[in-house]
Write a protein that holds these residues in place. Sequence first.
Motif, PDB file in Angstrom:
ATOM      1  N   ASN A 190      46.136  37.825  42.206  1.00  0.00           N
ATOM      2  CA  ASN A 190      46.342  36.392  41.970  1.00  0.00           C
ATOM      3  C   ASN A 190      46.888  36.106  40.579  1.00  0.00           C
ATOM      4  OD1 ASN A 190      45.450  35.511  44.500  1.00  0.00           O
ATOM      5  ND2 ASN A 190      43.305  35.503  43.856  1.00  0.00           N
ATOM      6  N   PHE A 191      46.660  37.020  39.627  1.00  0.00           N
ATOM      7  CA  PHE A 191      47.149  36.845  38.258  1.00  0.00           C
ATOM      8  C   PHE A 191      47.959  38.073  37.853  1.00  0.00           C
ATOM      9  CE2 PHE A 191      43.464  34.137  38.583  1.00  0.00           C
ATOM     10  CZ  PHE A 191      43.776  33.013  37.829  1.00  0.00           C
ATOM     11  N   PRO A 192      49.081  38.345  38.543  1.00  0.00           N
ATOM     12  CA  PRO A 192      49.830  39.576  38.266  1.00  0.00           C
ATOM     13  C   PRO A 192      50.424  39.628  36.869  1.00  0.00           C
ATOM     14  CG  PRO A 192      51.099  38.119  39.688  1.00  0.00           C
ATOM     15  CD  PRO A 192      49.735  37.528  39.585  1.00  0.00           C
ATOM     16  N   LYS A 193      50.609  38.476  36.231  1.00  0.00           N
ATOM     17  CA  LYS A 193      51.173  38.440  34.886  1.00  0.00           C
ATOM     18  C   LYS A 193      50.111  38.295  33.803  1.00  0.00           C
ATOM     19  CE  LYS A 193      55.696  38.581  35.570  1.00  0.00           C
ATOM     20  NZ  LYS A 193      56.539  39.628  34.934  1.00  0.00           N
ATOM     21  N   SER A 194      48.838  38.337  34.175  1.00  0.00           N
ATOM     22  CA  SER A 194      47.754  38.186  33.193  1.00  0.00           C
ATOM     23  C   SER A 194      46.642  39.188  33.505  1.00  0.00           C
ATOM     24  CB  SER A 194      47.203  36.755  33.222  1.00  0.00           C
ATOM     25  OG  SER A 194      48.208  35.811  32.984  1.00  0.00           O
ATOM     26  N   ARG A 195      47.031  40.423  33.747  1.00  0.00           N
ATOM     27  CA  ARG A 195      46.048  41.406  34.198  1.00  0.00           C
ATOM     28  C   ARG A 195      45.048  41.753  33.111  1.00  0.00           C
ATOM     29  NH1 ARG A 195      49.984  45.463  37.729  1.00  0.00           N
ATOM     30  NH2 ARG A 195      51.455  43.856  38.347  1.00  0.00           N
ATOM     31  N   GLY A 196      45.506  41.857  31.868  1.00  0.00           N
ATOM     32  CA  GLY A 196      44.608  42.211  30.780  1.00  0.00           C
ATOM     33  C   GLY A 196      43.462  41.231  30.613  1.00  0.00           C
ATOM     34  N   PRO A 197      43.745  39.930  30.415  1.00  0.00           N
ATOM     35  CA  PRO A 197      42.646  38.964  30.288  1.00  0.00           C
ATOM     36  C   PRO A 197      41.745  38.910  31.510  1.00  0.00           C
ATOM     37  CG  PRO A 197      44.705  37.992  29.547  1.00  0.00           C
ATOM     38  CD  PRO A 197      45.053  39.312  30.166  1.00  0.00           C
ATOM     39  N   VAL A 198      42.335  38.957  32.702  1.00  0.00           N
ATOM     40  CA  VAL A 198      41.542  38.847  33.929  1.00  0.00           C
ATOM     41  C   VAL A 198      40.576  40.026  34.056  1.00  0.00           C
ATOM     42  CG1 VAL A 198      41.695  39.014  36.438  1.00  0.00           C
ATOM     43  CG2 VAL A 198      43.145  37.402  35.219  1.00  0.00           C
ATOM     44  N   VAL A 199      41.086  41.245  33.886  1.00  0.00           N
ATOM     45  CA  VAL A 199      40.233  42.427  34.010  1.00  0.00           C
ATOM     46  C   VAL A 199      39.173  42.439  32.914  1.00  0.00           C
ATOM     47  CG1 VAL A 199      40.183  44.939  33.917  1.00  0.00           C
ATOM     48  CG2 VAL A 199      41.989  43.793  35.182  1.00  0.00           C
ATOM     49  N   GLY A 200      39.570  42.086  31.686  1.00  0.00           N
ATOM     50  CA  GLY A 200      38.621  42.086  30.586  1.00  0.00           C
ATOM     51  C   GLY A 200      37.474  41.123  30.801  1.00  0.00           C
ATOM     52  N   ILE A 201      37.787  39.919  31.264  1.00  0.00           N
ATOM     53  CA  ILE A 201      36.748  38.915  31.485  1.00  0.00           C
ATOM     54  C   ILE A 201      35.824  39.335  32.625  1.00  0.00           C
ATOM     55  CG2 ILE A 201      36.342  36.541  32.251  1.00  0.00           C
ATOM     56  CD1 ILE A 201      38.937  35.800  30.696  1.00  0.00           C
ATOM     57  N   LEU A 202      36.398  39.826  33.730  1.00  0.00           N
ATOM     58  CA  LEU A 202      35.567  40.227  34.864  1.00  0.00           C
ATOM     59  C   LEU A 202      34.659  41.405  34.516  1.00  0.00           C
ATOM     60  CD1 LEU A 202      38.067  39.951  37.873  1.00  0.00           C
ATOM     61  CD2 LEU A 202      36.222  38.389  37.265  1.00  0.00           C
ATOM     62  N   LYS A 203      35.209  42.414  33.859  1.00  0.00           N
ATOM     63  CA  LYS A 203      34.380  43.553  33.477  1.00  0.00           C
ATOM     64  C   LYS A 203      33.364  43.157  32.419  1.00  0.00           C
ATOM     65  CE  LYS A 203      34.692  47.096  34.822  1.00  0.00           C
ATOM     66  NZ  LYS A 203      34.010  47.709  35.998  1.00  0.00           N
ATOM     67  N   GLY A 204      33.713  42.176  31.587  1.00  0.00           N
ATOM     68  CA  GLY A 204      32.761  41.692  30.596  1.00  0.00           C
ATOM     69  C   GLY A 204      31.545  41.063  31.235  1.00  0.00           C
TER      70      GLY A 204
END
Length: 593
Positions: free
Chosen positions: A138-152
Amino acid sequence: MIRLRERLSLFINNRWLVFVAAMWIQSCAGIGYLFGSISPVIKSSLNYNQKQIARLGVAKDLGDSVGFLAGSLSEVLPLWGALLVGAIQNFVGYGWVWLVVTGRVPTLPLWAMCILIFVGTNGETYLNTAALVSCVQNFPKSRGPVVGILKGFAGLGGAILTQIYAVINSPDQASLIFMVAVGPAMVVITFMFIIRPVGGHRQVRSSDGLSFSFIYSVCLLLAAYLMGVMLVEDSIDVSHSVIIIFTVILLILLLIPIIIPIWLTFFPEPRDPAEEALLADPQKQEPGKSGSDEHEIIFSEVEDEKPREVDLLPASERQKRIAQLQAKLAQAAAEGAVRIRRRRGPHRGEDFTLMQALIKADFWLIFFSLLLGSGSGLTVIDNLGQMSQSLGYDNTHVFVSMISIWNFLGRVGGGYFSELIVRDYAYPRPVAMAVAQFIMAIGHFFFAMGWPGAMYIGTLLVGLGYGSHWAIVPATASELFGLKKFGALYNFLTLANPAGSLIFSGIIASSIYDREAEKQALQHHSHLHQQNLKAIFSGILKLDEPLKCEGAICFFLTCMIMSGLCIIAVVLSMILVYRTRIVYTHLYGKSLT
């Protein structure tokens, strides 16, 4: 009424709603971090010794990391089905443990308890996989923030569940196991139909940057609040009513992000029709998606035929030269002057299967770099209590709480800063992993020295570096090997974590610690019984109480070894940076023109 139905439909299919629901599910996906809280009641109820509890801990670590089945099922089942399987595993595993501990069912042998702990904790892998797969799509252009927040949020799960359990105020410590079994399953069942791809590439808005900033602000506020609450509850005796107030504020902070999908749905910003038509083509928005076979073949020929100096040109000029070369190749192929070679497999940045990725050097560079970096960090987390005790600290739980907060901030910050690197400079994301591993090397060095205050600095640096890995690695894997089989790729890479912990903690750290403890015991008794040294020391070894080591020497060699291995991990990450710089230029260079 029709207008309201349209708005509700937009709300249900809003990618930010999926993201927020995934955050809530991830808040319950950190049950593995609660093992230290539930193991004492298991130990006392079943009369286990420390070795038996350690075996349960190994089963927990394996369940938390072995996600092959979760990755495979996420490709076959709808994501809600994978979430349901995870919820059932969590409920059955820990629910049965609760029944055994409370005496409601017959006591099981240790191997069966290990299986139950493995099954219950393995439910986390389904939650992690479904949340990450849906949100990176859903956020192919914002993978870093999305993954970081979810794993956080997954890293904070233990602290959140512990605070909620404090409200129950039950004298029966086994009720914490019951909450671990029931709580996550209820949350997952509530939101499992929301977690899905919703065509997020079509929902790009100019306000997305502001929305991410809002989420980051909530994350920082949540981390600071939990840190403050833990320090207050550890230092003073607070009443139950105050604990309830603390927990209500925590729940409000967790609910605040829902403001974003509500605002975007009921107060939408105007869209340009031309922009809408542009966004309707997912291939223009998602790195990792290949176009038609003909264009793929022509592009592979361009990669083989283009001069090396083309990559050194400015982005706009480079794209122009590549387009000219591609047009010439297409014309030559049509006239039969050039035979186009069919590719045997995908190129970097396209969709790989797990088997295709396993024969790529880039994949193994990520794996071994993660093994050295995150494995050494997990070793510190698992041994933090003994490390602080050996240096004379009494309140070891303070460092355990602190490293969980730094772990959370490292995951959020790693996603944020790695995204700046690829967005602003089109530079390979693994360079952020190299920085995190260098920070960890310094942290391990502080632990080794054992200077006054070194525990606080080492906890900060190792916690930040370890957490950063789990924001950077999934995003990097999705960029280099695509999104189609992301679940299987991600769950294979997570095996590096327990493998590193097994080597560093199970073999290196434990062996060195026991050796130093035996030396100290030998030296201590040699002053009192020099003549009967051998007999007395042999009696010492037969005692049930484990030997204790004191001083910085206990973990000096272990931490120095891990510091050196983190430097090796930096080298591996920089090799990956060198190998993938052209890929990142292709994926993100257009945004710089």
